[in-house]
Design a protein around this motif. Structure first.
Motif, PDB file in Angstrom:
ATOM      1  N   VAL A  16       0.836  -1.201   0.000  1.00 25.50           N
ATOM      2  CA  VAL A  16       0.000   0.000   0.000  1.00 25.50           C
ATOM      3  C   VAL A  16       0.870   1.250   0.000  1.00 25.50           C
ATOM      4  CG1 VAL A  16      -1.704   1.309   1.316  1.00 25.50           C
ATOM      5  CG2 VAL A  16      -1.924  -1.175   1.138  1.00 25.50           C
ATOM      6  N   ASP A  17       1.989   1.220   0.740  1.00 27.95           N
ATOM      7  CA  ASP A  17       2.872   2.391   0.774  1.00 27.95           C
ATOM      8  C   ASP A  17       3.512   2.647  -0.588  1.00 27.95           C
ATOM      9  OD1 ASP A  17       2.241   2.618   3.410  1.00 27.95           O
ATOM     10  OD2 ASP A  17       4.160   1.872   4.187  1.00 27.95           O
ATOM     11  N   LYS A  18       3.939   1.579  -1.273  1.00 30.94           N
ATOM     12  CA  LYS A  18       4.551   1.747  -2.594  1.00 30.94           C
ATOM     13  C   LYS A  18       3.531   2.262  -3.611  1.00 30.94           C
ATOM     14  CE  LYS A  18       8.092   1.153  -3.383  1.00 30.94           C
ATOM     15  NZ  LYS A  18       9.221   2.075  -3.217  1.00 30.94           N
ATOM     16  N   ILE A  23       0.553   1.390 -18.362  1.00 29.68           N
ATOM     17  CA  ILE A  23       1.747   0.595 -18.045  1.00 29.68           C
ATOM     18  C   ILE A  23       2.796   0.715 -19.144  1.00 29.68           C
ATOM     19  CG2 ILE A  23       2.600  -1.740 -17.601  1.00 29.68           C
ATOM     20  CD1 ILE A  23      -0.177  -2.408 -16.497  1.00 29.68           C
ATOM     21  N   LEU A  24       2.398   0.529 -20.391  1.00 26.59           N
ATOM     22  CA  LEU A  24       3.366   0.544 -21.485  1.00 26.59           C
ATOM     23  C   LEU A  24       3.975   1.929 -21.666  1.00 26.59           C
ATOM     24  CD1 LEU A  24       1.512  -1.655 -24.127  1.00 26.59           C
ATOM     25  CD2 LEU A  24       3.423  -2.302 -22.657  1.00 26.59           C
ATOM     26  N   VAL A  25       3.159   2.972 -21.578  1.00 24.61           N
ATOM     27  CA  VAL A  25       3.675   4.329 -21.770  1.00 24.61           C
ATOM     28  C   VAL A  25       4.657   4.692 -20.663  1.00 24.61           C
ATOM     29  CG1 VAL A  25       3.034   6.771 -21.874  1.00 24.61           C
ATOM     30  CG2 VAL A  25       1.644   5.070 -23.055  1.00 24.61           C
ATOM     31  N   GLU A  26       4.314   4.381 -19.416  1.00 27.96           N
ATOM     32  CA  GLU A  26       5.221   4.691 -18.307  1.00 27.96           C
ATOM     33  C   GLU A  26       6.514   3.887 -18.410  1.00 27.96           C
ATOM     34  OE1 GLU A  26       2.223   6.163 -14.735  1.00 27.96           O
ATOM     35  OE2 GLU A  26       3.409   4.341 -14.494  1.00 27.96           O
ATOM     36  N   THR A  27       6.425   2.664 -18.906  1.00 25.76           N
ATOM     37  CA  THR A  27       7.629   1.850 -19.060  1.00 25.76           C
ATOM     38  C   THR A  27       8.532   2.412 -20.152  1.00 25.76           C
ATOM     39  OG1 THR A  27       6.413  -0.122 -18.342  1.00 25.76           O
ATOM     40  CG2 THR A  27       8.481  -0.470 -19.510  1.00 25.76           C
ATOM     41  N   VAL A  28       7.950   2.796 -21.273  1.00 28.44           N
ATOM     42  CA  VAL A  28       8.741   3.335 -22.383  1.00 28.44           C
ATOM     43  C   VAL A  28       9.446   4.618 -21.983  1.00 28.44           C
ATOM     44  CG1 VAL A  28       8.557   4.414 -24.668  1.00 28.44           C
ATOM     45  CG2 VAL A  28       7.397   2.248 -24.211  1.00 28.44           C
ATOM     46  N   PHE A  29       8.759   5.483 -21.235  1.00 25.90           N
ATOM     47  CA  PHE A  29       9.326   6.779 -20.873  1.00 25.90           C
ATOM     48  C   PHE A  29       9.938   6.790 -19.464  1.00 25.90           C
ATOM     49  CE2 PHE A  29       6.313   7.922 -24.230  1.00 25.90           C
ATOM     50  CZ  PHE A  29       7.099   8.767 -24.996  1.00 25.90           C
ATOM     51  N   SER A  30      10.071   5.618 -18.852  1.00 30.34           N
ATOM     52  CA  SER A  30      10.664   5.508 -17.504  1.00 30.34           C
ATOM     53  C   SER A  30       9.994   6.462 -16.524  1.00 30.34           C
ATOM     54  CB  SER A  30      12.172   5.794 -17.554  1.00 30.34           C
ATOM     55  OG  SER A  30      12.833   4.910 -18.433  1.00 30.34           O
ATOM     56  N   TRP A  31       8.680   6.573 -16.624  1.00 35.55           N
ATOM     57  CA  TRP A  31       7.919   7.458 -15.744  1.00 35.55           C
ATOM     58  C   TRP A  31       7.682   6.741 -14.413  1.00 35.55           C
ATOM     59  CZ3 TRP A  31       6.701  12.470 -16.409  1.00 35.55           C
ATOM     60  CH2 TRP A  31       5.774  13.038 -15.537  1.00 35.55           C
ATOM     61  N   PRO A  32       8.019   7.350 -13.286  1.00 30.36           N
ATOM     62  CA  PRO A  32       7.949   6.662 -11.983  1.00 30.36           C
ATOM     63  C   PRO A  32       6.539   6.592 -11.414  1.00 30.36           C
ATOM     64  CG  PRO A  32       8.737   8.898 -11.661  1.00 30.36           C
ATOM     65  CD  PRO A  32       8.588   8.719 -13.155  1.00 30.36           C
ATOM     66  N   GLY A  33       5.653   5.900 -12.111  1.00 33.29           N
ATOM     67  CA  GLY A  33       4.280   5.773 -11.654  1.00 33.29           C
ATOM     68  C   GLY A  33       3.913   4.326 -11.431  1.00 33.29           C
ATOM     69  N   LEU A  34       2.618   4.056 -11.378  1.00 30.64           N
ATOM     70  CA  LEU A  34       2.142   2.704 -11.125  1.00 30.64           C
ATOM     71  C   LEU A  34       2.507   1.749 -12.252  1.00 30.64           C
ATOM     72  CD1 LEU A  34      -1.443   3.414  -9.687  1.00 30.64           C
ATOM     73  CD2 LEU A  34       0.661   2.963  -8.423  1.00 30.64           C
ATOM     74  N   GLY A  35       2.497   2.243 -13.493  1.00 36.72           N
ATOM     75  CA  GLY A  35       2.845   1.386 -14.620  1.00 36.72           C
ATOM     76  C   GLY A  35       4.292   0.927 -14.567  1.00 36.72           C
ATOM     77  N   GLY A  36       5.214   1.864 -14.310  1.00 42.28           N
ATOM     78  CA  GLY A  36       6.614   1.490 -14.175  1.00 42.28           C
ATOM     79  C   GLY A  36       6.846   0.568 -12.992  1.00 42.28           C
ATOM     80  N   LEU A  37       6.125   0.801 -11.903  1.00 44.95           N
ATOM     81  CA  LEU A  37       6.240  -0.057 -10.717  1.00 44.95           C
ATOM     82  C   LEU A  37       5.738  -1.462 -11.022  1.00 44.95           C
ATOM     83  CD1 LEU A  37       7.028   0.078  -7.684  1.00 44.95           C
ATOM     84  CD2 LEU A  37       4.624   0.602  -7.198  1.00 44.95           C
ATOM     85  N   PHE A  38       4.671  -1.568 -11.803  1.00 42.38           N
ATOM     86  CA  PHE A  38       4.148  -2.878 -12.183  1.00 42.38           C
ATOM     87  C   PHE A  38       5.158  -3.648 -13.027  1.00 42.38           C
ATOM     88  CE2 PHE A  38       1.618  -5.734 -14.840  1.00 42.38           C
ATOM     89  CZ  PHE A  38       0.812  -6.349 -13.891  1.00 42.38           C
TER      90      PHE A  38
END
Length: 357
Positions: A124-126, A299-314
Protein backbone atom coordinates in the motif's frame (compact mmCIF):
# COMPACT_ATOMS: atom_id res chain seq x y z
CA UNK A 1 -65.58 29.20 -27.75
CA UNK A 2 -62.42 28.06 -26.00
CA UNK A 3 -60.56 30.77 -24.18
CA UNK A 4 -56.84 31.36 -24.32
CA UNK A 5 -56.51 29.84 -20.87
CA UNK A 6 -58.27 26.71 -22.10
CA UNK A 7 -55.93 26.53 -25.06
CA UNK A 8 -52.85 26.88 -22.89
CA UNK A 9 -54.08 24.16 -20.57
CA UNK A 10 -54.58 21.75 -23.45
CA UNK A 11 -52.08 19.31 -24.93
CA UNK A 12 -50.27 21.97 -26.93
CA UNK A 13 -49.84 24.13 -23.87
CA UNK A 14 -48.46 21.20 -21.92
CA UNK A 15 -46.05 20.37 -24.69
CA UNK A 16 -44.87 23.94 -25.05
CA UNK A 17 -44.87 25.71 -21.69
CA UNK A 18 -44.57 22.57 -19.63
CA UNK A 19 -41.93 20.79 -21.70
CA UNK A 20 -39.01 21.78 -19.50
CA UNK A 21 -40.98 21.16 -16.32
CA UNK A 22 -41.96 17.73 -17.61
CA UNK A 23 -38.36 16.82 -18.34
CA UNK A 24 -37.29 18.04 -14.89
CA UNK A 25 -40.10 16.02 -13.32
CA UNK A 26 -39.06 12.86 -15.13
CA UNK A 27 -35.47 13.34 -14.01
CA UNK A 28 -36.59 13.94 -10.44
CA UNK A 29 -38.68 10.75 -10.53
CA UNK A 30 -35.67 8.88 -11.93
CA UNK A 31 -33.63 10.05 -8.96
CA UNK A 32 -36.22 9.60 -6.21
CA UNK A 33 -38.50 6.88 -7.50
CA UNK A 34 -38.29 3.28 -6.37
CA UNK A 35 -36.75 2.23 -9.69
CA UNK A 36 -33.53 4.19 -9.32
CA UNK A 37 -32.57 2.90 -5.83
CA UNK A 38 -33.03 -0.66 -7.08
CA UNK A 39 -30.95 0.21 -10.11
CA UNK A 40 -28.18 1.64 -7.88
CA UNK A 41 -28.27 -1.38 -5.57
CA UNK A 42 -27.94 -3.73 -8.52
CA UNK A 43 -24.99 -1.83 -9.99
CA UNK A 44 -23.20 -1.66 -6.62
CA UNK A 45 -23.75 -5.38 -6.06
CA UNK A 46 -22.35 -6.11 -9.51
CA UNK A 47 -19.30 -3.96 -8.78
CA UNK A 48 -18.71 -5.79 -5.49
CA UNK A 49 -18.89 -9.17 -7.23
CA UNK A 50 -16.47 -7.94 -9.90
CA UNK A 51 -13.99 -6.74 -7.26
CA UNK A 52 -14.20 -10.11 -5.52
CA UNK A 53 -13.55 -11.89 -8.82
CA UNK A 54 -10.53 -9.63 -9.42
CA UNK A 55 -9.21 -10.43 -5.94
CA UNK A 56 -9.40 -14.16 -6.64
CA UNK A 57 -7.98 -13.85 -10.15
CA UNK A 58 -5.04 -11.70 -9.06
CA UNK A 59 -3.93 -14.33 -6.54
CA UNK A 60 -3.94 -17.36 -8.83
CA UNK A 61 -3.02 -15.68 -12.12
CA UNK A 62 0.40 -14.38 -11.13
CA UNK A 63 1.46 -17.63 -9.53
CA UNK A 64 1.72 -18.98 -13.08
CA UNK A 65 4.60 -16.59 -13.77
CA UNK A 66 7.93 -18.46 -14.05
CA UNK A 67 10.63 -17.52 -11.55
CA UNK A 68 11.31 -17.96 -7.86
CA UNK A 69 10.90 -14.77 -5.79
CA UNK A 70 12.89 -16.35 -2.95
CA UNK A 71 15.98 -16.62 -5.14
CA UNK A 72 15.60 -12.97 -6.07
CA UNK A 73 15.54 -12.03 -2.40
CA UNK A 74 18.93 -13.68 -1.92
CA UNK A 75 20.46 -11.31 -4.49
CA UNK A 76 22.02 -14.18 -6.46
CA UNK A 77 24.16 -15.29 -3.51
CA UNK A 78 24.76 -18.93 -2.70
CA UNK A 79 22.63 -19.67 0.32
CA UNK A 80 21.86 -22.82 2.20
CA UNK A 81 18.60 -24.70 2.09
CA UNK A 82 17.92 -23.57 5.66
CA UNK A 83 18.20 -19.91 4.64
CA UNK A 84 15.85 -20.44 1.68
CA UNK A 85 13.38 -22.15 4.02
CA UNK A 86 13.63 -19.19 6.41
CA UNK A 87 12.82 -16.77 3.60
CA UNK A 88 9.83 -18.85 2.54
CA UNK A 89 8.55 -18.99 6.11
CA UNK A 90 9.04 -15.22 6.56
CA UNK A 91 6.80 -14.40 3.59
CA UNK A 92 4.36 -17.28 4.07
CA UNK A 93 5.43 -19.10 0.91
CA UNK A 94 5.84 -22.38 2.83
CA UNK A 95 2.12 -22.58 3.56
CA UNK A 96 -0.32 -24.60 1.43
CA UNK A 97 -1.76 -22.66 -1.48
CA UNK A 98 -5.27 -22.63 -0.04
CA UNK A 99 -3.99 -21.15 3.24
CA UNK A 100 -1.97 -18.51 1.36
CA UNK A 101 -5.16 -17.61 -0.49
CA UNK A 102 -7.33 -17.28 2.63
CA UNK A 103 -4.64 -15.18 4.35
CA UNK A 104 -4.37 -12.96 1.28
CA UNK A 105 -8.14 -12.41 1.03
CA UNK A 106 -8.49 -11.76 4.75
CA UNK A 107 -5.74 -9.12 4.76
CA UNK A 108 -6.95 -7.54 1.50
CA UNK A 109 -10.42 -6.99 2.96
CA UNK A 110 -8.78 -4.94 5.74
CA UNK A 111 -6.68 -2.90 3.30
CA UNK A 112 -3.46 -4.89 3.80
CA UNK A 113 -2.09 -5.99 0.39
CA UNK A 114 1.03 -7.60 1.84
CA UNK A 115 4.73 -6.73 1.87
CA UNK A 116 6.79 -6.26 -1.27
CA UNK A 117 9.60 -8.79 -1.71
CA UNK A 118 11.61 -6.35 -3.78
CA UNK A 119 11.37 -3.25 -1.59
CA UNK A 120 10.64 -4.91 1.79
CA UNK A 121 7.89 -2.33 2.33
CA UNK A 122 4.09 -2.51 2.53
CA UNK A 123 2.49 -2.72 -0.92
CA UNK A 124 0.00 0.00 0.00
CA UNK A 125 2.87 2.39 0.77
CA UNK A 126 4.55 1.75 -2.59
CA UNK A 127 1.26 2.25 -4.43
CA UNK A 128 0.54 5.46 -2.51
CA UNK A 129 4.02 6.74 -3.34
CA UNK A 130 3.69 6.15 -7.10
CA UNK A 131 -0.01 7.04 -7.49
CA UNK A 132 0.38 10.87 -7.69
CA UNK A 133 2.84 10.55 -10.58
CA UNK A 134 0.41 8.36 -12.52
CA UNK A 135 -2.51 10.70 -11.79
CA UNK A 136 -0.44 13.65 -13.04
CA UNK A 137 0.29 11.89 -16.32
CA UNK A 138 -3.12 10.31 -16.91
CA UNK A 139 -5.08 13.31 -15.61
CA UNK A 140 -3.32 15.73 -17.95
CA UNK A 141 -3.73 13.40 -20.92
CA UNK A 142 -7.37 12.66 -20.03
CA UNK A 143 -8.40 16.33 -19.97
CA UNK A 144 -6.62 17.04 -23.26
CA UNK A 145 -7.83 14.06 -25.28
CA UNK A 146 -11.40 14.38 -24.00
CA UNK A 147 -11.62 18.07 -24.90
CA UNK A 148 -9.93 17.46 -28.26
CA UNK A 149 -12.14 14.48 -29.09
CA UNK A 150 -15.40 16.26 -28.25
CA UNK A 151 -14.42 19.42 -30.14
CA UNK A 152 -13.23 17.64 -33.28
CA UNK A 153 -16.10 15.12 -33.11
CA UNK A 154 -18.78 17.83 -33.11
CA UNK A 155 -17.12 19.70 -35.97
CA UNK A 156 -16.69 16.50 -38.00
CA UNK A 157 -20.35 15.55 -37.58
CA UNK A 158 -21.59 19.04 -38.46
CA UNK A 159 -19.44 18.97 -41.60
CA UNK A 160 -20.28 15.36 -42.40
CA UNK A 161 -18.95 14.12 -45.74
CA UNK A 162 -16.61 17.01 -46.40
CA UNK A 163 -12.88 16.65 -46.92
CA UNK A 164 -12.03 17.79 -43.39
CA UNK A 165 -14.40 15.19 -41.91
CA UNK A 166 -12.92 12.37 -43.97
CA UNK A 167 -9.32 13.33 -43.20
CA UNK A 168 -9.98 13.89 -39.49
CA UNK A 169 -11.87 10.63 -39.07
CA UNK A 170 -9.22 8.69 -40.99
CA UNK A 171 -6.42 10.13 -38.85
CA UNK A 172 -8.35 9.36 -35.65
CA UNK A 173 -8.90 5.74 -36.72
CA UNK A 174 -5.24 5.35 -37.66
CA UNK A 175 -3.89 6.72 -34.37
CA UNK A 176 -6.44 4.74 -32.36
CA UNK A 177 -5.08 1.57 -33.97
CA UNK A 178 -1.42 2.38 -33.23
CA UNK A 179 0.15 0.60 -30.21
CA UNK A 180 1.01 3.19 -27.57
CA UNK A 181 4.50 1.78 -26.90
CA UNK A 182 5.37 1.93 -30.63
CA UNK A 183 4.22 5.52 -30.91
CA UNK A 184 6.14 6.39 -27.74
CA UNK A 185 9.35 4.90 -29.12
CA UNK A 186 8.81 6.76 -32.40
CA UNK A 187 8.43 10.07 -30.53
CA UNK A 188 11.59 9.37 -28.55
CA UNK A 189 13.55 8.73 -31.73
CA UNK A 190 12.25 11.83 -33.52
CA UNK A 191 11.81 14.38 -30.72
CA UNK A 192 14.19 13.21 -27.99
CA UNK A 193 17.20 11.65 -29.70
CA UNK A 194 16.78 13.68 -32.90
CA UNK A 195 17.21 12.69 -36.52
CA UNK A 196 20.32 13.75 -38.42
CA UNK A 197 21.10 17.41 -37.77
CA UNK A 198 17.85 17.93 -35.85
CA UNK A 199 18.53 18.17 -32.11
CA UNK A 200 16.48 16.41 -29.47
CA UNK A 201 13.86 18.72 -27.97
CA UNK A 202 12.62 16.66 -25.03
CA UNK A 203 14.08 14.25 -22.45
CA UNK A 204 14.12 10.58 -23.34
CA UNK A 205 12.55 9.55 -20.04
CA UNK A 206 12.12 10.11 -16.35
CA UNK A 207 10.10 12.72 -14.53
CA UNK A 208 12.72 15.31 -13.56
CA UNK A 209 16.35 16.23 -14.07
CA UNK A 210 17.04 16.44 -10.34
CA UNK A 211 18.85 19.79 -10.30
CA UNK A 212 15.95 22.26 -10.16
CA UNK A 213 13.82 23.81 -7.43
CA UNK A 214 10.70 25.95 -7.13
CA UNK A 215 9.14 27.11 -10.39
CA UNK A 216 12.08 25.65 -12.30
CA UNK A 217 11.11 22.23 -10.95
CA UNK A 218 7.55 22.68 -12.25
CA UNK A 219 8.86 23.59 -15.70
CA UNK A 220 11.26 20.63 -15.60
CA UNK A 221 8.44 18.18 -14.79
CA UNK A 222 6.26 19.74 -17.51
CA UNK A 223 9.14 19.32 -19.98
CA UNK A 224 9.41 15.62 -19.13
CA UNK A 225 5.62 15.30 -19.30
CA UNK A 226 5.21 16.41 -22.91
CA UNK A 227 6.05 13.22 -24.79
CA UNK A 228 4.18 10.68 -22.61
CA UNK A 229 1.12 12.94 -22.58
CA UNK A 230 1.36 13.42 -26.34
CA UNK A 231 1.50 9.65 -26.78
CA UNK A 232 -1.62 9.06 -24.68
CA UNK A 233 -3.55 11.92 -26.31
CA UNK A 234 -2.71 10.76 -29.84
CA UNK A 235 -3.81 7.19 -29.12
CA UNK A 236 -6.92 7.94 -27.05
CA UNK A 237 -8.60 11.01 -28.57
CA UNK A 238 -9.85 9.09 -31.60
CA UNK A 239 -12.38 7.03 -29.64
CA UNK A 240 -13.98 10.13 -28.10
CA UNK A 241 -14.07 11.80 -31.52
CA UNK A 242 -15.76 8.83 -33.18
CA UNK A 243 -18.37 8.35 -30.44
CA UNK A 244 -19.21 12.08 -30.34
CA UNK A 245 -19.42 12.24 -34.13
CA UNK A 246 -21.69 9.20 -34.34
CA UNK A 247 -24.02 10.44 -31.58
CA UNK A 248 -24.31 13.89 -33.13
CA UNK A 249 -25.05 12.42 -36.57
CA UNK A 250 -27.95 10.50 -35.00
CA UNK A 251 -29.34 13.74 -33.56
CA UNK A 252 -28.97 15.85 -36.69
CA UNK A 253 -32.11 14.41 -38.29
CA UNK A 254 -34.31 15.33 -35.32
CA UNK A 255 -37.44 17.44 -35.83
CA UNK A 256 -36.47 19.75 -32.98
CA UNK A 257 -33.41 20.91 -34.93
CA UNK A 258 -35.59 21.69 -37.94
CA UNK A 259 -37.93 23.65 -35.67
CA UNK A 260 -34.99 25.58 -34.19
CA UNK A 261 -33.76 26.53 -37.65
CA UNK A 262 -37.29 27.53 -38.67
CA UNK A 263 -37.35 29.97 -35.76
CA UNK A 264 -34.38 31.73 -37.32
CA UNK A 265 -31.62 30.52 -35.01
CA UNK A 266 -28.14 30.60 -36.47
CA UNK A 267 -26.63 27.26 -37.40
CA UNK A 268 -23.93 27.67 -34.76
CA UNK A 269 -26.53 28.19 -32.00
CA UNK A 270 -28.56 25.21 -33.19
CA UNK A 271 -25.47 23.05 -32.88
CA UNK A 272 -24.28 24.33 -29.49
CA UNK A 273 -27.60 24.76 -27.69
CA UNK A 274 -29.69 21.93 -29.09
CA UNK A 275 -27.81 19.18 -30.93
CA UNK A 276 -24.58 18.87 -28.90
CA UNK A 277 -26.14 18.62 -25.38
CA UNK A 278 -28.35 15.72 -26.47
CA UNK A 279 -25.55 14.01 -28.36
CA UNK A 280 -23.15 14.15 -25.39
CA UNK A 281 -24.98 11.50 -23.34
CA UNK A 282 -22.95 8.56 -24.79
CA UNK A 283 -19.81 10.67 -24.56
CA UNK A 284 -20.36 11.29 -20.83
CA UNK A 285 -20.47 7.54 -20.28
CA UNK A 286 -17.35 7.09 -22.37
CA UNK A 287 -15.51 9.79 -20.38
CA UNK A 288 -15.88 7.86 -17.12
CA UNK A 289 -14.94 4.55 -18.73
CA UNK A 290 -11.88 6.13 -20.37
CA UNK A 291 -10.73 7.61 -17.07
CA UNK A 292 -10.50 4.20 -15.43
CA UNK A 293 -9.09 2.58 -18.56
CA UNK A 294 -6.38 5.22 -18.90
CA UNK A 295 -5.17 4.63 -15.33
CA UNK A 296 -5.06 0.88 -15.98
CA UNK A 297 -3.58 1.13 -19.48
CA UNK A 298 -0.69 3.46 -18.74
CA UNK A 299 1.75 0.59 -18.04
CA UNK A 300 3.37 0.54 -21.48
CA UNK A 301 3.68 4.33 -21.77
CA UNK A 302 5.22 4.69 -18.31
CA UNK A 303 7.63 1.85 -19.06
CA UNK A 304 8.74 3.34 -22.38
CA UNK A 305 9.33 6.78 -20.87
CA UNK A 306 10.66 5.51 -17.50
CA UNK A 307 7.92 7.46 -15.74
CA UNK A 308 7.95 6.66 -11.98
CA UNK A 309 4.28 5.77 -11.65
CA UNK A 310 2.14 2.70 -11.12
CA UNK A 311 2.84 1.39 -14.62
CA UNK A 312 6.61 1.49 -14.17
CA UNK A 313 6.24 -0.06 -10.72
CA UNK A 314 4.15 -2.88 -12.18
CA UNK A 315 6.83 -3.60 -14.77
CA UNK A 316 9.52 -3.77 -12.07
CA UNK A 317 7.39 -6.06 -9.91
CA UNK A 318 6.56 -8.34 -12.83
CA UNK A 319 10.23 -8.90 -13.68
CA UNK A 320 11.06 -10.37 -10.22
CA UNK A 321 8.26 -11.63 -9.76
CA UNK A 322 7.22 -9.62 -6.70
CA UNK A 323 3.92 -11.40 -6.12
CA UNK A 324 2.37 -9.14 -3.43
CA UNK A 325 3.20 -5.97 -5.39
CA UNK A 326 1.98 -7.41 -8.70
CA UNK A 327 -1.25 -8.59 -7.08
CA UNK A 328 -1.83 -5.25 -5.37
CA UNK A 329 -1.22 -3.22 -8.53
CA UNK A 330 -3.42 -5.51 -10.61
CA UNK A 331 -6.21 -5.07 -8.08
CA UNK A 332 -5.82 -1.26 -8.16
CA UNK A 333 -5.89 -1.17 -11.98
CA UNK A 334 -8.97 -3.40 -12.16
CA UNK A 335 -10.70 -1.49 -9.34
CA UNK A 336 -10.17 1.80 -11.21
CA UNK A 337 -11.93 0.40 -14.29
CA UNK A 338 -14.78 -1.13 -12.27
CA UNK A 339 -15.26 2.06 -10.23
CA UNK A 340 -15.43 4.33 -13.27
CA UNK A 341 -17.78 1.96 -15.11
CA UNK A 342 -20.06 1.87 -12.07
CA UNK A 343 -20.05 5.68 -11.79
CA UNK A 344 -20.96 5.94 -15.47
CA UNK A 345 -23.85 3.53 -14.93
CA UNK A 346 -25.10 5.51 -11.92
CA UNK A 347 -24.87 8.93 -13.59
CA UNK A 348 -26.45 7.97 -16.91
CA UNK A 349 -30.02 7.63 -15.55
CA UNK A 350 -29.74 11.14 -14.12
CA UNK A 351 -29.02 12.40 -17.63
CA UNK A 352 -31.51 10.15 -19.42
CA UNK A 353 -34.58 9.20 -17.32
CA UNK A 354 -35.39 6.33 -19.65
CA UNK A 355 -32.47 4.35 -18.19
CA UNK A 356 -32.81 2.56 -14.87
CA UNK A 357 -36.59 2.61 -14.57
Amino acid sequence: MPTSADTESGPAGKAGAGGKAGTAGRRARARTGSGYPRYVAGKLAGAAVSLLAVLVTSFFLFRLIPGDPVKFMTGGRQVSAEQLAAYREQFGLDLPLWQQFTDYCGKALTGDLGTSYQFNAPVVDKITEALPNTLLLTGTAFVLYTALGVFLGTRAAWRHGRLGDRLGTGLALTLYSVPSFWLGLLLIVTLSVGIGPLPGLFPTGGMESGDTEGFGYVLDVAHHLVLPVLTLVAVEYGQTLLVTRSALLDEMGGDYLTTARAKGLRDDLVRRRHAVPNALLPTVTLVFINLGRTVAGVILVETVFSWPGLGGLFYQALSVPDLPLVQGLFFVFAAAVILMNTLADLIYPLLDPRVGR
